[in-house]
Design an enzyme around this catalytic site. Sequence first.
Site, PDB file in Angstrom:
ATOM      1  NE  ARG A  12       5.832  -0.368   4.740  1.00 29.12           N
ATOM      2  CZ  ARG A  12       6.674   0.508   4.237  1.00 29.12           C
ATOM      3  NH1 ARG A  12       7.965   0.270   4.222  1.00 29.12           N
ATOM      4  NH2 ARG A  12       6.254   1.655   3.729  1.00 29.12           N
ATOM      5  CG  HIS A  66       1.550   4.053  -4.189  1.00 24.99           C
ATOM      6  ND1 HIS A  66       1.243   5.178  -3.468  1.00 24.99           N
ATOM      7  CD2 HIS A  66       2.903   4.029  -4.279  1.00 24.99           C
ATOM      8  CE1 HIS A  66       2.354   5.834  -3.151  1.00 24.99           C
ATOM      9  NE2 HIS A  66       3.382   5.149  -3.630  1.00 24.99           N
ATOM     10  N   GLY A  68      13.038   8.382   8.067  1.00 27.64           N
ATOM     11  CA  GLY A  68      12.810   8.949   6.740  1.00 27.64           C
ATOM     12  C   GLY A  68      13.317   8.068   5.602  1.00 27.64           C
ATOM     13  CG  ASP A  79       3.345   1.836   6.102  1.00 27.26           C
ATOM     14  OD1 ASP A  79       3.398   0.969   5.199  1.00 27.26           O
ATOM     15  OD2 ASP A  79       3.528   3.047   5.888  1.00 27.26           O
TER      16      ASP A  79
HETATM   17  C1  GLA Z   1       3.291   4.587   2.465  1.00 29.47           C
HETATM   18  C2  GLA Z   1       1.935   4.497   3.142  1.00 29.47           C
HETATM   19  C3  GLA Z   1       1.304   3.121   2.934  1.00 29.47           C
HETATM   20  C4  GLA Z   1       1.296   2.734   1.454  1.00 29.47           C
HETATM   21  C5  GLA Z   1       2.687   2.951   0.844  1.00 29.47           C
HETATM   22  C6  GLA Z   1       2.697   2.727  -0.638  1.00 29.47           C
HETATM   23  O1  GLA Z   1       4.189   3.719   3.093  1.00 29.47           O
HETATM   24  O2  GLA Z   1       2.053   4.732   4.521  1.00 29.47           O
HETATM   25  O3  GLA Z   1      -0.007   3.101   3.455  1.00 29.47           O
HETATM   26  O4  GLA Z   1       0.316   3.433   0.763  1.00 29.47           O
HETATM   27  O5  GLA Z   1       3.179   4.249   1.090  1.00 29.47           O
HETATM   28  O6  GLA Z   1       2.440   1.401  -0.939  1.00 29.47           O
END
Ligand code: GLA
Length: 394
Positions: A36, A43, A131, A181
């Site tokens: 994605r 955050h 990563g 995600d």
């Molecule tokens: C990572 C986490 C998500 C989200 C993002 C920041 O991808 O897996 O849950 O918190 O950081 O938006």
Amino acid sequence: MIDPTLPLAQLAAQTAARFQQRFGRVPRWIAAGPGRVNIIGEHTDYNDGFVLPMAIDRYTLIAADFAYAGTKVQWHCAQRDVTAVFDLATTVQKGEPKWSNYVRGVFAGFQRRGQTPKGLDVVMDCTVPLGGGLSSSASLEVAAATLVELATGKMIDPVAKALICQKAEHEFAGVPCGIMDQFISVMGQQDQLLLLDCRTRQTQLVALTDPEIEVLIANTNVKHELGSSQYAVRRKQCEDAAKILGVMALRDVSMARLEAACSRLDPVVFRRAKHVVGEIERTVRAATEVRASNWPLVGELMYASHHSLRDDYEVSCRELDVMVEIAQSIGPAGGVIGSRMTGGGFGGCTVSLVRKSKVNEVARKLAADYEARTKIKPSLFVSRPAQGAVVLKG
Ligand code: GLA
């Protein structure tokens, strides 16, 4: 390595061929989970806020069949040429190799629901950069969950499926992530962004069908170690802020209320909360403006998001900032609508909205200027919003 730009059907055929080579028969099932990219809303998920991601056409692909006998899973990773083996006769536990924990966690989640398949032979391929902050782990979890559904003949509610995958990440990989995600990897839809309310878990589709607009993803090809430990620190700071403000989550605070409470918060915690409260507002606004094709405003919101992540939330890094600065300096005249870091931060990718007629030019300039300034070769690609959790044979 398989060519990530191939259409999904062709990628699936390659993974199926690898299965046949390894296990001497055609696979019974083929499934894929996409990575994605988040357009805006960073955050905010673990603060009960809103996010606006899309699934990308980069996948973890799996081809599988029941094992001839027994309860063991043999999960072969083609990229690394390594096989993880675990037994479904007992409760699945953490183990080696490390990447297998995403898969183990998903099987354990289904076991808890009493949904355990027989033994399985599996071959996996992946075209999501590992990563790179594009959720290769969620794509693996969702592909694995889709396989368990197929192998047990029982599809489950998509929200429950995403939550099993999130729990796998928490308990088996030790990452206290939010729900973005896994949700988007399950629920992504062709040509649509997903506005997800992370509290109610309700989703709204936001069409991204304007043929003039491309989503350009630029991988800085750096990943700073800080990332995973700082994620938990940020989460804690947000929880502390919510506690002091007497609310369940920062979702419940307006900017006015936060500012009024400034003196009660530690200055760093205040800045963290300011990012979150502002970002939730920006995300809801951005969804409205994407629907209205108000691109200049969408662009402004994306830059504001980046600056807030850089200055208040402090999860950016020099390489991400350089990539966004170059995009911003190209500007609307050169075809760039907006740009920002995407994902957890401390490296990984930026996402930019770019005019289709200029996208090759923009990509070339981003790559050349970024390399000139950082001495690191980036990787760039465009993606349309893709479908989540795909069953290609089942
Ligand atoms: C990572 C986490 C998500 C989200 C993002 C920041 O991808 O897996 O849950 O918190 O950081 O938006």
